[in-house]
Design an enzyme around this catalytic site. Sequence first.
Site, PDB file in Angstrom:
ATOM      1  N   CYS A 121      48.193  52.312  42.775  1.00 51.89           N
ATOM      2  CA  CYS A 121      48.377  51.729  41.507  1.00 51.89           C
ATOM      3  C   CYS A 121      48.330  52.776  40.330  1.00 51.89           C
ATOM      4  O   CYS A 121      48.662  52.232  39.074  1.00 51.89           O
ATOM      5  CB  CYS A 121      47.201  50.718  41.471  1.00 51.89           C
ATOM      6  SG  CYS A 121      47.354  49.546  42.637  1.00 51.89           S
ATOM      7  N   HIS A 266      45.593  48.809  34.082  1.00 49.93           N
ATOM      8  CA  HIS A 266      46.208  48.397  35.513  1.00 49.93           C
ATOM      9  C   HIS A 266      45.818  46.787  35.663  1.00 49.93           C
ATOM     10  O   HIS A 266      44.604  46.651  35.253  1.00 49.93           O
ATOM     11  CB  HIS A 266      45.703  49.183  36.593  1.00 49.93           C
ATOM     12  CG  HIS A 266      46.063  48.814  37.834  1.00 49.93           C
ATOM     13  ND1 HIS A 266      47.390  48.232  38.181  1.00 49.93           N
ATOM     14  CD2 HIS A 266      45.276  48.672  38.996  1.00 49.93           C
ATOM     15  CE1 HIS A 266      47.526  47.953  39.568  1.00 49.93           C
ATOM     16  NE2 HIS A 266      46.089  47.834  39.833  1.00 49.93           N
ATOM     17  N   ASN A 296      48.591  41.556  41.042  1.00 50.93           N
ATOM     18  CA  ASN A 296      48.590  43.107  40.783  1.00 50.93           C
ATOM     19  C   ASN A 296      50.048  43.458  41.572  1.00 50.93           C
ATOM     20  O   ASN A 296      50.266  43.368  42.950  1.00 50.93           O
ATOM     21  CB  ASN A 296      47.472  43.360  41.618  1.00 50.93           C
ATOM     22  CG  ASN A 296      47.397  44.981  41.697  1.00 50.93           C
ATOM     23  OD1 ASN A 296      48.211  45.831  41.520  1.00 50.93           O
ATOM     24  ND2 ASN A 296      46.041  45.428  42.464  1.00 50.93           N
TER      25      ASN A 296
HETATM   26  N1  ACO Z   1      39.894  32.101  48.627  1.00 53.40           N
HETATM   27  C1  ACO Z   1      38.592  31.554  49.078  1.00 53.40           C
HETATM   28  N2  ACO Z   1      38.013  32.258  49.412  1.00 53.40           N
HETATM   29  C2  ACO Z   1      37.784  33.717  49.611  1.00 53.40           C
HETATM   30  C3  ACO Z   1      39.228  34.398  49.252  1.00 53.40           C
HETATM   31  C4  ACO Z   1      39.889  33.523  48.998  1.00 53.40           C
HETATM   32  N3  ACO Z   1      41.394  33.932  48.610  1.00 53.40           N
HETATM   33  N4  ACO Z   1      39.040  35.749  49.529  1.00 53.40           N
HETATM   34  C5  ACO Z   1      38.030  35.822  49.972  1.00 53.40           C
HETATM   35  N5  ACO Z   1      37.147  34.824  49.979  1.00 53.40           N
HETATM   36  C6  ACO Z   1      35.803  34.428  50.339  1.00 53.40           C
HETATM   37  C7  ACO Z   1      35.227  35.614  51.312  1.00 53.40           C
HETATM   38  O1  ACO Z   1      35.501  35.225  52.723  1.00 53.40           O
HETATM   39  C8  ACO Z   1      33.639  35.248  51.124  1.00 53.40           C
HETATM   40  O2  ACO Z   1      33.186  34.127  51.801  1.00 53.40           O
HETATM   41  P1  ACO Z   1      31.904  34.874  52.780  1.00 53.40           P
HETATM   42  O3  ACO Z   1      30.868  34.756  51.562  1.00 53.40           O
HETATM   43  O4  ACO Z   1      31.797  33.196  53.364  1.00 53.40           O
HETATM   44  O5  ACO Z   1      32.009  35.677  53.421  1.00 53.40           O
HETATM   45  C9  ACO Z   1      33.403  34.957  49.541  1.00 53.40           C
HETATM   46  O6  ACO Z   1      34.900  34.676  49.283  1.00 53.40           O
HETATM   47  C10 ACO Z   1      33.159  36.164  48.738  1.00 53.40           C
HETATM   48  O7  ACO Z   1      34.059  37.307  48.988  1.00 53.40           O
HETATM   49  P2  ACO Z   1      33.993  38.674  48.332  1.00 53.40           P
HETATM   50  O8  ACO Z   1      34.963  39.529  48.839  1.00 53.40           O
HETATM   51  O9  ACO Z   1      32.565  39.050  48.198  1.00 53.40           O
HETATM   52  O10 ACO Z   1      34.558  38.061  46.720  1.00 53.40           O
HETATM   53  P3  ACO Z   1      34.630  39.118  45.534  1.00 53.40           P
HETATM   54  O11 ACO Z   1      33.763  38.199  44.287  1.00 53.40           O
HETATM   55  O12 ACO Z   1      34.243  40.448  45.565  1.00 53.40           O
HETATM   56  O13 ACO Z   1      36.294  38.969  45.347  1.00 53.40           O
HETATM   57  C11 ACO Z   1      37.961  40.222  45.318  1.00 53.40           C
HETATM   58  C12 ACO Z   1      37.000  39.526  46.108  1.00 53.40           C
HETATM   59  C13 ACO Z   1      38.796  39.316  44.411  1.00 53.40           C
HETATM   60  C14 ACO Z   1      39.052  40.974  46.338  1.00 53.40           C
HETATM   61  C15 ACO Z   1      37.347  41.246  44.632  1.00 53.40           C
HETATM   62  O14 ACO Z   1      36.392  42.083  45.355  1.00 53.40           O
HETATM   63  C16 ACO Z   1      38.104  42.277  43.782  1.00 53.40           C
HETATM   64  O15 ACO Z   1      39.186  42.076  43.034  1.00 53.40           O
HETATM   65  N6  ACO Z   1      38.407  43.641  44.129  1.00 53.40           N
HETATM   66  C17 ACO Z   1      38.817  44.692  43.613  1.00 53.40           C
HETATM   67  C18 ACO Z   1      40.126  44.632  44.581  1.00 53.40           C
HETATM   68  C19 ACO Z   1      41.521  45.098  43.970  1.00 53.40           C
HETATM   69  O16 ACO Z   1      41.946  44.526  42.882  1.00 53.40           O
HETATM   70  N7  ACO Z   1      42.278  45.847  44.754  1.00 53.40           N
HETATM   71  C20 ACO Z   1      43.654  46.117  44.348  1.00 53.40           C
HETATM   72  C21 ACO Z   1      44.050  47.374  44.560  1.00 53.40           C
HETATM   73  S1  ACO Z   1      43.093  48.394  43.780  1.00 53.40           S
HETATM   74  C22 ACO Z   1      43.455  48.390  42.056  1.00 53.40           C
HETATM   75  O17 ACO Z   1      44.383  47.835  41.896  1.00 53.40           O
HETATM   76  C23 ACO Z   1      42.186  48.353  41.193  1.00 53.40           C
END
Ligand code: ACO
Length: 339
Positions: A121, A266, A296
């Site tokens: 990214c 980003h 993204n």
């Molecule tokens: N729909 C419904 N539930 C979901 C989904 C979904 N799409 N995805 C995950 N869940 C569930 C998980 O299974 C988990 O359930 P559980 O508690 O029963 O195990 C719950 O939601 C919480 O999951 P987390 O991973 O803790 O959720 P979080 O609040 O951290 O959000 C996310 C997840 C959106 C991926 C976040 O961590 C994030 O955005 N991280 C940054 C990642 C990113 O942007 N990467 C891109 C590349 S790097 C960059 O560009 C910066």
Amino acid sequence: MPQPSTQPFCTCSIVGTGSYVPERVLTNDDLSKIVETSDEWITTRTGIKERRIAAEGENTSDMASEAARRALASAGITAADVDLIIVATVTPDMFFPSTACIVQKKLEAWNAVAFDISAACSGFLYALQTARHFINSGNRKTALIIGAEKLSSLINWTDRNTCVLFGDGAGAVVVRRMEEGDANPPGRILSAVMGCDGSLTDLLKVPGGASAMPVTPENIDQRLNTIHMEGRETFKHAVTRMCQASEQALSMAGLEAKDVNMVIPHQANLRIISAIASRLDIPEERIFVNLQKYGNTSAATIPVALDEASRSGAIKRGDNVLLVAFGGGFTWASTMLTW
Ligand code: ACO
């Protein structure tokens, strides 16, 4: 701790922008029919409402070339004027030749040398800084810098943790060396910062499909040729590094957060962007966000957003614009411009 590489002021300017996104829209509701998710979950956790998906046979080089044509038109130059093409991508058309070489052919930019950069990214800002060095050294004069991704080709459509986050698209800029006497060039690059921490490669990667794990029926069955991510860890590092990189680019340009007219970060997650705005103490109306439309798109997010911000008038001539990115590697980068 790895140290950022920095570069003092030089006479490089962004003189044109362009972007392209595929026609097909995939909404959160569409995704909720594929995996167990909901518009409500995706919107509150990420801010994303929909993303674009490339058509069958539409490749990264096609999107890159269209964005490039629009950037050339906006700069008022032709492909023959370009002497450097850099494509930032983690979804090249093929291992080799580079997507940049394929773009050179599609544009008929026969005077250009062309190569790809892989920095996930952060790729677009890495490419911009690379072009700046080429131009600064006197080696090249007019560069086409493109961020282009077909992330739909790397998505595991059964993994709700990742498939809701990504989309396809491309953005491009034309960067030119400014001539003597050009006192007030547009899009002037004031400062740039790059950094990476390779000890964290495992947190965000596509483990299979390349030389360490060539494609086999078994690893395809295990979806090892798709994006694997530790979301929470990625989130934390993204906020920390993007704040640091922003502060470094500001300080190198002799500016403070209050001097910034627009931040173009980003576009990964609205909560990452809000956390950065709050830590830098920059009001949200001075942060450009379009991730609700595209998700993204990795290396493409910043050039697509820059093009939209410029065309919509969200940034105007003379504005101080901060670009900042973070991605797999981990990598990060920032650039301070006077638009
Ligand atoms: N729909 C419904 N539930 C979901 C989904 C979904 N799409 N995805 C995950 N869940 C569930 C998980 O299974 C988990 O359930 P559980 O508690 O029963 O195990 C719950 O939601 C919480 O999951 P987390 O991973 O803790 O959720 P979080 O609040 O951290 O959000 C996310 C997840 C959106 C991926 C976040 O961590 C994030 O955005 N991280 C940054 C990642 C990113 O942007 N990467 C891109 C590349 S790097 C960059 O560009 C910066």
